[in-house]
Design an enzyme around this catalytic site. Structure first.
Site, PDB file in Angstrom:
ATOM      1  CB  CYS A   1       6.101  -6.026  -3.074  1.00 34.04           C
ATOM      2  SG  CYS A   1       6.073  -7.242  -4.251  1.00 34.04           S
ATOM      3  N   GLY A   2       3.460  -6.457  -2.310  1.00 32.23           N
ATOM      4  CA  GLY A   2       2.380  -7.265  -2.477  1.00 32.23           C
ATOM      5  C   GLY A   2       2.087  -8.763  -2.785  1.00 32.23           C
TER       6      GLY A   2
END
Length: 92
Positions: A8-9
């Site tokens: 994810c980010g």
């Protein structure tokens, strides 16, 4: 045991939620797997050590490891189909 990289980010909050859902689903199906988490930008350097990469966004670069986009595991819309896709790719 299959190895899944969840990205994810920032490699923390969102990937933790997604990892948990994947592990729970795999356990229900009797599939042994290990999940690790990372940032999206780390995927190209890490993907080759895993059987599958699951992401909640896009990352730059190409990898030879199969990739599943799993935003549905956060929204709940299409979640079952995504989990089935993950299991199918792990069986290949």
């Amino acid at each position: 045991m299959k190895r899944v990289l969840v990205a994810c980010g920032n490699g923390i909050a969102t990937s933790t939620v997604v990892s948990s859902k994947i592990r729970e689903y795999a356990e229900e199906k009797g599939v042994a797997l290990q999940t690790d988490q990372c940032k999206l930008m780390e995927v190209p350097g890490k993907a080759s050590n895993y059987d599958l990469v699951v992401t909640t966004g896009t990352f730059g670069g190409d990898v030879d490891t199969p990739v599943v986009r799993a935003i549905s595991l956060l929204t709940g819309i299409g979640q079952e189909e995504t989990l089935q896709e993950i299991m199918t790719k792990l069986e290949q």
